[in-house]
Design an enzyme around this catalytic site. Structure first.
Site, short mmCIF file in Angstrom:
data_model
loop_
_atom_site.label_atom_id
_atom_site.label_comp_id
_atom_site.label_asym_id
_atom_site.label_seq_id
_atom_site.Cartn_x
_atom_site.Cartn_y
_atom_site.Cartn_z
N ASP A 1 -20.70 47.30 2.28
CA ASP A 1 -21.23 48.38 1.44
C ASP A 1 -22.59 48.83 2.02
O ASP A 1 -23.21 48.12 2.93
CB ASP A 1 -21.70 47.76 0.23
CG ASP A 1 -22.12 48.91 -0.68
OD1 ASP A 1 -21.63 50.30 -0.49
OD2 ASP A 1 -22.37 48.75 -1.91
N ASN B 1 -13.31 55.61 -4.67
CA ASN B 1 -14.27 56.60 -3.81
C ASN B 1 -13.60 57.89 -3.56
O ASN B 1 -14.25 58.64 -3.03
CB ASN B 1 -13.94 55.79 -2.36
CG ASN B 1 -14.81 54.45 -2.32
OD1 ASN B 1 -14.60 53.33 -1.48
ND2 ASN B 1 -15.92 54.68 -3.04
C1 IPE Z 1 -17.25 49.44 -2.85
O1 IPE Z 1 -18.58 50.11 -2.46
C2 IPE Z 1 -16.26 50.13 -2.07
C3 IPE Z 1 -16.05 49.96 -0.51
C4 IPE Z 1 -17.09 49.24 -0.13
C5 IPE Z 1 -15.01 50.54 0.08
P1 IPE Z 1 -18.96 51.41 -3.51
O2 IPE Z 1 -20.19 51.96 -2.76
O3 IPE Z 1 -17.82 52.60 -3.65
O4 IPE Z 1 -19.39 50.75 -4.65
P2 IPE Z 1 -20.19 51.18 -6.14
O5 IPE Z 1 -19.93 52.49 -6.27
O6 IPE Z 1 -21.77 50.96 -5.48
O7 IPE Z 1 -19.94 50.20 -7.20
C1 IPE Z 2 -19.34 51.59 1.82
O1 IPE Z 2 -20.73 52.26 2.08
C2 IPE Z 2 -18.48 52.40 2.63
C3 IPE Z 2 -17.46 52.98 1.75
C4 IPE Z 2 -17.48 53.17 0.38
C5 IPE Z 2 -16.30 53.97 2.29
P1 IPE Z 2 -21.19 53.27 1.08
O2 IPE Z 2 -20.81 54.66 1.55
O3 IPE Z 2 -20.95 53.12 -0.23
O4 IPE Z 2 -22.79 53.31 1.19
P2 IPE Z 2 -23.96 53.56 0.25
O5 IPE Z 2 -23.79 52.32 -0.74
O6 IPE Z 2 -23.92 54.85 -0.25
O7 IPE Z 2 -25.34 53.21 1.10
MG MG Z 3 -21.81 51.97 -1.83
#
Ligand code: IPE
Ligand code: IPE
Ligand code: MG
Length: 238
Positions: free
Chosen positions: A18, A66
């Protein structure tokens, strides 16, 4: 260079990667640049884990939630997968890594499904480490799909009604045959599971680091393993 000989290397590590978006935003870049850097971090991680002796590395690449993101971000992620699939295949072959995908791949475009199938087929006999990519994966969705398949087997008479152990049910999950994660790492400081491996992480040790995913490297990984080594796992015993 850190000496890892005295470390107890977890057999199975799962990672919620993340913080790509925040990594990019901090630099005034579009979110997809963060995802691109995040892919590079995955590439090095696979090699580091395989060399350390990790047997299963599972990463959360794209959740069932996502899809809520902008069309631009989702299609950017698909493009990135198309680009990285070939590199991943090469990396896997070089390091003796078997690739497996968990999650419901049926929602992806045809060409992506084909490259997932190819990645799995061409690496299936590799034995150094299994790299598991969770794509269109959700813990609840996985359990739901498993329940449907189980119900189908009962109705076909393959399974006997009223007899189902936890081990039996595990065989219906996408992770069938794989050990549960010993260590679950989440980057970017977020304190939640976000629907990742909810069945499998029942007794995983959780380590949260504030590092944003694109900055996660071998030194960070070793820090997480050190923290894991300091834990006393009881599994409900005393
Ligand atoms: C979890 O991260 C999913 C992945 C790392 C693929 P998200 O960024 O989607 O999770 P939330 O929305 O903060 O819970
Ligand atoms: C995790 O990084 C990757 C995916 C969920 C695909 P994020 O895209 O969730 O990054 P933040 O949480 O917005 O910083
Ligand atoms: Mg995230």
């Amino acid at each position: 260079m850190e000496d890892t000989r005295d470390m107890n290397i977890p057999q199975s590590i799962a990672i919620i990667m993340d913080g790509n978006g925040r990594w990019a935003q901090k630099r005034g870049l579009p979110r997809n640049m963060g995802h691109r850097e995040g892919c590079k971090a995955v590439e090095s991680l696979i090699e580091d884990c395989a060399r350390l002796g990790v047997k299963y590395l599972t990463v959360y690449a794209f959740s069932t939630e996502n899809w809520k993101r902008s069309e631009e971000e989702v299609s950017g992620l698909m493009q990135l997968f198309r680009y990285y699939a070939e590199r991943l295949l090469k990396k896997a072959k070089e390091n003796g890594v078997r690739v497996r995908m968990i999650g419901d791949r049926s929602r992806f475009p045809e060409d992506i499904i084909a490259s997932i199938n190819k990645l799995e087929a061409e690496t299936r006999d590799n034995t150094v480490m299994t790299f598991v990519m969770a794509a269109n994966y959700g813990g609840r969705d996985e359990i739901r799909r498993a329940a449907m398949r189980y119900a189908e087997d009962v109705s076909q008479g393959i399974r006997k009604k009223g007899e189902l152990s936890e081990a039996d049910f595990s065989e219906y999950l996408d992770t069938a045959g794989m050990p549960d994660p010993d260590l679950l790492i989440r980057t970017s400081g977020e304190l939640r599971l976000s629907n990742f491996l909810m069945w499998q992480c029942a007794y995983s040790e959780i380590v949260i680091t504030d590092v944003l995913w694109p900055d996660f490297d071998k030194a960070e990984l070793l820090e997480c393993i050190k923290e894991f080594n300091g834990r006393k796992r009881r599994f409900g015993g005393v």
